[in-house]
Write a protein that holds these residues in place. Structure first.
Motif, mmCIF file in Angstrom:
data_model
loop_
_atom_site.group_PDB
_atom_site.id
_atom_site.type_symbol
_atom_site.label_atom_id
_atom_site.label_comp_id
_atom_site.label_asym_id
_atom_site.label_seq_id
_atom_site.Cartn_x
_atom_site.Cartn_y
_atom_site.Cartn_z
ATOM 1 N N UNK A 104 0.935 -1.236 0.162
ATOM 2 C CA UNK A 104 -0.188 -0.159 0.060
ATOM 3 C C UNK A 104 0.732 1.463 0.091
ATOM 4 N N UNK A 105 0.703 2.025 -1.119
ATOM 5 C CA UNK A 105 1.672 3.241 -1.208
ATOM 6 C C UNK A 105 1.069 4.201 -0.065
ATOM 7 N N UNK A 106 -0.171 4.137 0.217
ATOM 8 C CA UNK A 106 -0.655 5.120 0.955
ATOM 9 C C UNK A 106 -0.144 4.801 2.874
ATOM 10 N N UNK A 107 0.086 3.626 3.065
ATOM 11 C CA UNK A 107 0.555 3.244 4.411
ATOM 12 C C UNK A 107 2.079 3.187 4.413
ATOM 13 N N UNK A 108 2.779 2.875 3.268
ATOM 14 C CA UNK A 108 4.182 2.496 3.298
ATOM 15 C C UNK A 108 5.101 3.970 3.539
ATOM 16 N N UNK A 109 5.944 3.691 4.360
ATOM 17 C CA UNK A 109 7.057 4.886 4.790
ATOM 18 C C UNK A 109 8.305 4.565 4.001
ATOM 19 N N UNK A 110 8.366 3.703 2.948
ATOM 20 C CA UNK A 110 9.645 3.321 2.330
ATOM 21 C C UNK A 110 10.817 3.095 3.115
ATOM 22 N N UNK A 111 10.505 2.345 4.193
ATOM 23 C CA UNK A 111 11.604 1.957 4.915
ATOM 24 C C UNK A 111 12.607 0.830 4.433
ATOM 25 N N UNK A 112 11.893 0.044 3.345
ATOM 26 C CA UNK A 112 12.543 -1.040 2.664
ATOM 27 C C UNK A 112 12.882 -2.282 3.580
ATOM 28 N N UNK A 113 12.236 -2.309 4.863
ATOM 29 C CA UNK A 113 12.534 -3.282 5.684
ATOM 30 C C UNK A 113 11.836 -4.746 4.998
ATOM 31 N N UNK A 114 10.849 -4.570 4.208
ATOM 32 C CA UNK A 114 10.443 -5.839 3.538
ATOM 33 C C UNK A 114 11.480 -6.406 2.563
#
Lengths: 108, 541
Positions: free
Chosen positions: A6-16
């Motif tokens: 979800x682009x709306x929820x993602x904070x772009x930490x790239x942990x995934x």
């Protein structure tokens, strides 16, 4: 398998990108990670619980995409459901101390 | 600390005492054990230490047997179920070391739940929490962790294994670690079945070990399957202890005495397998009391993810089920162990967890989650100590010789590489022989012989022509490893002309006393199968 970032929820930490054991995601220069190798997803749900903002959704079907949409997942309040069931919050572990599996073993 | 070496190529190059390959529990315990005994340790995993392997997504019991007079009796009872193939001395030392490591976990602060009387309940580990916790212990022990660094092959100086090489698949560069000892903790082979934690479990360690000259045992015991909601990855049998089972027309599936089946796990899986060969099967968890339903939901949250997401109440509604093949993950086959420190017989090469044969622990039956989990706790520890001691003995000889890479199939094909031999098709062809219930749950000589022929043909293509380029070398090696594991498994199943444990021959029912020994496979392309007695004679000569 993994279906939604979800682009709306993602904070772009790239942990995934880091924690996915099968290297399904690719980081992008300026945005949310993308699902680059969906067929490698082993439907283990671990990316979901490590995600600090509950931005990922892994559908229950392991053989291929179901086509579920972000709006449907949002409406059914399925984002972060597994993490909540475990007791994980914001990508941090918790809840093992309340695991009642010993009662199941006795009943078995 | 490990010392990065300057290298002409754009390659990560490290030197260390002990190199651990893998990222599941046995790899973590091996790394901690080696580091605690003073070794420099590098751990290189295909995925991410903490989420890799079959344990991380699961909730697993352990085989937890406290010290005391009762321990021998518990081990003796379990041995009775192993088809005479397990070794009680190994079982005893495993429960002893596993118990001590469970106490270590508690001392380190792992949050075990408590029983009503306040005692800690240490006989269960919740995968995501356990493996996240172990990652921290590994890092605290000073281990250099290389995530997303799959190994492609071992290195040898002619006398001993002296490291490994692979690809940093996210870093985009090759790596090589020169090491005085290597621990293979690469897990079993799930033949790309879509089970929890199964994608990375492609038997890579078996192929690497066999190329180095190590043997395998128990490869015929790949007949373990576990129930799962149809199409899901949840190969967790526990909730099906309280299920009823039905055909498409609603008629109940009956047990051996003609009663409706009320427990689908353990021996009753045979009935479910027979029904599934006949057509779709449905289940309902309607034997679980309300209190138990709550414990199941709270204790095994992962088991309920598929139902919740599909919008099904499994306690009141029928849902379609399947049996998932589990290869050697819940089977028992793997790299043969030759001494108490988990050595493989190849100097410098040690093995732990599901990469190792678990025949000495669990014989012809599955170790399930519990025995296998304790085995990871114990064998990781021994292999880490063993590798560390080997590294110390080797000391001065380190890194002086020439290290040659050992990888063949998938990396260095015997003939010209051909683009039409693709990894995905190789894997599909192997799966067709080793996962269908009517070929592998129930086996017979005629069908096994046909599978053997097809797998020989697949193997010839792989050996002669399969090669990946760049990061696709990982896929080529995975396909080669899967092809090798499938071929060994079927060959061993043909060799075991009887039924024993999870090896069910419909044409040869019952155990043959003359086969109450292990089958040991040695060699890759041209391999031989020897019974334990022949092998002992060979070692003595």
């Amino acid at each position: 398998m993994i279906e939604i970032v979800s682009a709306a929820r993602c904070v772009e930490c790239d942990i995934c990108v880091k924690v996915c054991p099968t290297n399904v995601f690719d980081a992008t220069k300026d945005g949310a990670p993308v699902i680059a190798r969906q067929d490698d997803c082993q439907t283990c749900f671990l990316c979901e619980i490590y995600c600090p903002t509950d931005a990922l959704y892994v559908a229950e079907f392991a053989e291929g995409p179901t086509g579920i949409t972000e709006a449907q997942v949002e409406a059914r309040q399925l984002f972060g459901g597994y993490a909540r069931a475990l007791g994980w919050k914001r990508g941090k572990a918790g809840g093992s101390e309340f695991d009642p599996t010993h009662r199941i073993r006795v009943a078995q | 600390m490990s010392m990065p070496q300057k290298s002409a190529s754009d390659r990560l190059q490290l030197q260390t005492d002990v190199l651990v390959l893998g990222g599941g529990p046995s790899a973590a315990w091996a790394a901690v054990a080696a580091a605690e005994s003073g070794a420099q340790v590098v751990l290189a995993d295909k995925g991410y230490l903490g989420t890799s392997g079959a344990t991380a997504p699961s909730n697993t019991g352990t085989w937890c047997v406290p010290p005391g007079d009762n321990r021998h009796a518990v081990v003796e009872r379990r041995w009775q179920r192993t088809g005479e193939l397990a070794d009680q001395r190994w079982m005893l030392r495993c429960v002893d070391t596993a118990y001590r490591n469970l106490l270590r976990l508690s001392e380190w602060g792992y949050p075990f739940p408590s029983e009503d009387d306040g005692r800690l309940y240490i006989a269960n580990l919740r995968g995501p929490d356990y493996m996240r916790f172990m990652r921290r212990r590994v890092l605290l022990a000073g281990v250099t962790v290389l995530d997303h660094h799959p190994a492609l092959e071992l290195l040898s100086d002619g006398d001993a294994v002296v490291g490994a090489a692979g690809i940093g698949r996210q870093a985009g560069q090759d790596w090589r670690v020169d090491a005085n000892a290597v621990v293979l903790a690469t897990g079993g082979c799930a033949f790309r079945e879509r089970i929890l934690g199964g994608t990375g479990l492609t038997g890579d360690g078996y192929l690497m070990a066999a190329e180095a000259g190590a043997s395998l045992s128990g490869m015929e015991f790949t007949g373990k399957y576990t129930l799962a909601p149809f199409g899901s990855s949840l190969n967790k049998g526990l909730p099906f202890r309280w299920a009823s089972f039905h055909r498409e027309d609603g008629s109940p599936i009956l047990g051996p005495a003609g009663e409706p089946l009320r427990n689908g796990i353990g021996d009753r899986e045979d009935e479910v397998a027979r029904a599934l060969i006949g057509g779709p099967v449905y289940a309902r968890l309607d034997q679980a009391e309300p209190a138990l339903q709550g414990w199941l939901r709270q204790g095994q949250p992962n088991c309920f993810v598929p139902y919740d997401r599909a919008g099904v109440d499994p306690f009141t509604e029928l849902f379609r089920i399947t049996l998932r093949a589990e290869g050697t993950v819940r089977g028992t086959g793997g790299i043969d162990i030759v001494s108490d420190d988990c050595a493989t017989g190849v100097s410098g090469l040690y093995v732990a967890g599901d990469a190792a044969s678990r025949e000495i622990m669990t014989g012809a039956v599955s170790g399930g989650g519990a025995v296998n989990s304790s085995w990871a706790l114990a064998s990781g520890w021994w292999a880490g100590k063993g590798a560390s001691a080997h590294a110390r003995r080797r000391g001065g000889k380190a890194f002086r010789g020439t290290a040659e890479p050992l990888g063949q199939a998938g990396l260095r094909p015997a003939a010209a590489a051909r683009a039409d031999i693709a990894a995905a098709e190789v894997i599909e062809a192997v799966r067709n022989e080793v996962t269908p219930l009517d070929k592998n749950f129930f086996r017979n000589g005629e069908s096994l012989e046909k599978s053997r022929g097809r797998l020989e043909s697949v193997w010839r293509d792989v050996r002669d022509h399969l090669r990946g380029e760049g990061v696709d070398r990982v896929r080529a090696r995975e396909a080669a490893s899967i092809a090798a594991a499938g071929r060994w498994s079927v060959a061993a199943a043909l060799h075991r002309t009887e039924s024993r444990g999870m090896h069910r021959r419909t044409d040869l029912q019952g155990k043959n006393p003359a086969l109450a020994h292990r089958l040991v496979i040695t060699g890759v392309d041209d391999f031989r199968i020897a019974g334990a007695p022949e092998r002992l004679a060979e070692l003595a000569s």
